[in-house]
Design a protein around this motif. Structure first.
Motif, mmCIF file in Angstrom:
data_model
loop_
_atom_site.group_PDB
_atom_site.id
_atom_site.type_symbol
_atom_site.label_atom_id
_atom_site.label_comp_id
_atom_site.label_asym_id
_atom_site.label_seq_id
_atom_site.Cartn_x
_atom_site.Cartn_y
_atom_site.Cartn_z
ATOM 1 N N VAL A 1 0.860 -1.182 0.000
ATOM 2 C CA VAL A 1 0.000 0.000 0.000
ATOM 3 C C VAL A 1 0.898 1.234 0.000
ATOM 4 O O VAL A 1 1.887 1.285 0.734
ATOM 5 N N SER A 2 0.563 2.214 -0.826
ATOM 6 C CA SER A 2 1.335 3.454 -0.852
ATOM 7 C C SER A 2 0.420 4.641 -0.601
ATOM 8 O O SER A 2 -0.774 4.585 -0.894
ATOM 9 N N PRO A 3 0.972 5.729 -0.041
ATOM 10 C CA PRO A 3 0.138 6.912 0.213
ATOM 11 C C PRO A 3 -0.193 7.702 -1.045
ATOM 12 O O PRO A 3 -1.146 8.474 -1.074
ATOM 13 N N GLY A 4 0.615 7.504 -2.090
ATOM 14 C CA GLY A 4 0.395 8.184 -3.363
ATOM 15 C C GLY A 4 0.906 7.295 -4.483
ATOM 16 O O GLY A 4 1.314 6.157 -4.246
ATOM 17 N N LEU A 5 0.897 7.816 -5.707
ATOM 18 C CA LEU A 5 1.305 7.007 -6.849
ATOM 19 C C LEU A 5 2.244 7.790 -7.748
ATOM 20 O O LEU A 5 1.859 8.810 -8.318
ATOM 21 N N THR A 6 3.487 7.300 -7.847
ATOM 22 C CA THR A 6 4.418 7.823 -8.835
ATOM 23 C C THR A 6 4.586 6.772 -9.925
ATOM 24 O O THR A 6 4.387 5.576 -9.688
ATOM 25 N N GLU A 7 4.977 7.213 -11.100
ATOM 26 C CA GLU A 7 5.184 6.264 -12.196
ATOM 27 C C GLU A 7 6.294 5.274 -11.841
ATOM 28 O O GLU A 7 6.188 4.081 -12.130
ATOM 29 N N ARG A 8 7.334 5.758 -11.177
ATOM 30 C CA ARG A 8 8.478 4.910 -10.822
ATOM 31 C C ARG A 8 8.058 3.798 -9.868
ATOM 32 O O ARG A 8 8.373 2.623 -10.086
ATOM 33 N N LEU A 9 7.352 4.144 -8.806
ATOM 34 C CA LEU A 9 6.896 3.137 -7.852
ATOM 35 C C LEU A 9 5.858 2.228 -8.495
ATOM 36 O O LEU A 9 5.894 1.003 -8.309
ATOM 37 N N PHE B 1 -1.086 -4.605 -5.311
ATOM 38 C CA PHE B 1 -0.661 -3.229 -5.042
ATOM 39 C C PHE B 1 -1.872 -2.326 -4.922
ATOM 40 O O PHE B 1 -2.759 -2.333 -5.776
ATOM 41 N N LEU B 2 -1.920 -1.541 -3.839
ATOM 42 C CA LEU B 2 -3.011 -0.603 -3.583
ATOM 43 C C LEU B 2 -2.406 0.793 -3.427
ATOM 44 O O LEU B 2 -2.038 1.199 -2.326
ATOM 45 N N PRO B 3 -2.283 1.531 -4.538
ATOM 46 C CA PRO B 3 -1.676 2.855 -4.460
ATOM 47 C C PRO B 3 -2.663 3.917 -4.014
ATOM 48 O O PRO B 3 -3.855 3.830 -4.279
ATOM 49 N N GLY B 4 -2.143 4.930 -3.355
ATOM 50 C CA GLY B 4 -2.974 6.031 -2.898
ATOM 51 C C GLY B 4 -3.294 7.003 -4.018
ATOM 52 O O GLY B 4 -2.446 7.321 -4.855
ATOM 53 N N ILE B 5 -4.538 7.487 -4.041
ATOM 54 C CA ILE B 5 -4.960 8.515 -4.998
ATOM 55 C C ILE B 5 -5.786 9.553 -4.250
ATOM 56 O O ILE B 5 -6.411 9.247 -3.228
ATOM 57 N N ALA B 6 -5.772 10.791 -4.762
ATOM 58 C CA ALA B 6 -6.582 11.847 -4.156
ATOM 59 C C ALA B 6 -7.316 12.678 -5.189
ATOM 60 O O ALA B 6 -8.100 13.550 -4.833
ATOM 61 N N ASN B 7 -7.055 12.404 -6.489
ATOM 62 C CA ASN B 7 -7.694 13.193 -7.543
ATOM 63 C C ASN B 7 -7.756 12.387 -8.834
ATOM 64 O O ASN B 7 -7.226 11.283 -8.925
ATOM 65 N N ALA B 8 -8.396 12.966 -9.851
ATOM 66 C CA ALA B 8 -8.592 12.265 -11.113
ATOM 67 C C ALA B 8 -7.276 11.972 -11.821
ATOM 68 O O ALA B 8 -7.113 10.920 -12.452
ATOM 69 N N PHE C 1 -6.862 8.516 -0.312
ATOM 70 C CA PHE C 1 -6.130 9.020 0.850
ATOM 71 C C PHE C 1 -5.653 10.449 0.589
ATOM 72 O O PHE C 1 -5.188 10.751 -0.505
ATOM 73 N N PRO C 2 -5.723 11.316 1.615
ATOM 74 C CA PRO C 2 -6.379 11.141 2.916
ATOM 75 C C PRO C 2 -7.883 11.352 2.774
ATOM 76 O O PRO C 2 -8.317 12.435 2.372
ATOM 77 N N ALA C 3 -8.652 10.349 3.084
ATOM 78 C CA ALA C 3 -10.061 10.306 2.695
ATOM 79 C C ALA C 3 -10.868 11.517 3.180
ATOM 80 O O ALA C 3 -11.576 12.147 2.389
ATOM 81 N N MET C 4 -10.786 11.818 4.451
ATOM 82 C CA MET C 4 -11.592 12.927 4.967
ATOM 83 C C MET C 4 -11.019 14.276 4.536
ATOM 84 O O MET C 4 -11.743 15.170 4.102
ATOM 85 N N ALA C 5 -9.705 14.437 4.620
ATOM 86 C CA ALA C 5 -9.078 15.706 4.253
ATOM 87 C C ALA C 5 -9.206 15.991 2.760
ATOM 88 O O ALA C 5 -9.207 17.151 2.342
ATOM 89 N N ALA C 6 -9.338 14.938 1.955
ATOM 90 C CA ALA C 6 -9.454 15.112 0.497
ATOM 91 C C ALA C 6 -10.895 15.338 0.044
ATOM 92 O O ALA C 6 -11.168 15.336 -1.156
#
Length: 204
Positions: free
Chosen positions: A87-95, A106-113, A130-135
Motif C-alpha cells: 500500500v502506498s500513500p500516493g502514486l508515482t510512475e516509478r513506484l 498493489f493498492l496505491p494512494g490517490i486523491a484526484n482524477a 487518501f487522505p479520505a476525509m481531508a481530500a
C-alpha cells in the motif's frame, strides 16, 4: 477477481498498524485475526516495521502487507520481509512500474482524477483514497468514482468506527483502512479482539 480485490474483500476494515516495538507485533496480529480482521497493513513508519511484518506472518490466517511504501527501495525491502501486498500513500510512475513488475498485489494512494488516470495507464484499477476525509470525504469520492466506473477504492485517513459504515455503503468501496482497531501502546489483546470483531461486522 484480481489478487488485490480478493484481499480487499477479505474483511471490511484493513487495520493500519504503526508498530513501535517488534514485541508487540505477535499479540497484535493474533488479536486482530482472532477478531476477524485477517488483512494487516504494517506501515513502514518505524524501525520495527519490517521485523513486525516477518513476525506477524507467523500468525495462521494473517495476510500481512506493508503500507507507507513510497519508492522502489522500500518496495524491495517490504517484499524481502515477506509482504503479501503493498500500500502506498500516493502514486508515482516509478513506484507504480516497480510494483507492477514485481506482480505483488498493489493498492496505491490517490486523491484526484489525475492520480487515478496515472494508475489506469499502469493497468491498475484498485486504489486507496487518501487522505479520505481531508481530500473531501464521501462527496469527493462519489464525484471521483463517477467517471471511473471500473475502479474500486479503500478510503483511508480519518475513517473511524463511526463513519466507516457510510463509506462501506458506497458501491465502489470494497473496504476501508483505519487505525482505531489498534490503539497505541502495548497490545491489550482482549480489547483489540473486541474492536476487530466489531469492525469485521461493519460490512452492510
Amino acid at each position: 477477481m484480481s489478487a488485490i480485490e480478493t484481499i480487499m474483500l477479505t474483511a471490511p476494515v484493513i487495520p493500519v498498524l504503526v508498530v513501535e516495538d517488534v514485541d508487540h507485533a505477535l499479540p497484535l496480529a493474533e488479536a486482530l485475526v482472532a477478531g476477524g480482521l485477517r488483512v494487516l497493513e504494517v506501515t513502514l513508519r518505524t524501525p520495527a516495521a519490517l521485523d513486525a511484518i516477518r513476525t506477524m506472518k507467523q500468525v495462521e490466517g494473517a495476510i500481512v502487507g506493508a503500507g507507507t511504501v513510497t519508492n522502489p527501495a522500500e518496495l524491495d525491502a517490504a517484499l524481502d520481509a515477506g509482504s503479501e501486498f503493498i500500500v502506498s500513500p500516493g502514486l508515482t510512475e516509478r513506484l507504480g512500474k516497480a510494483a507492477v513488475e514485481s506482480s505483488v498485489p498493489f493498492l496505491p494512494g490517490i486523491a484526484n482524477a489525475g492520480d487515478i488516470m496515472r494508475g489506469l495507464d499502469l493497468g491498475l484499477t484498485h486504489f486507496k483514497f487518501f487522505p479520505a476525509m481531508a481530500a473531501g470525504g464521501i462527496p469527493a469520492l462519489k464525484a471521483l468514482a463517477a467517471p471511473f466506473g471500473q475502479c474500486r477504492f479503500c478510503p483511508t485517513g480519518g475513517v473511524s468506527a463511526t463513519n466507516a459504515p457510510d463509506w462501506l455503503a458506497l458501491k465502489p468501496v470494497l473496504c476501508v483502512g483505519g487505525s482505531w482497531v489498534s490503539p497505541a501502546g502495548p497490545p491489550d489483546k482482549a480489547a483489540i479482539e473486541a474492536l476487530a470483531r466489531e469492525a469485521a461486522a461493519l460490512r452492510p
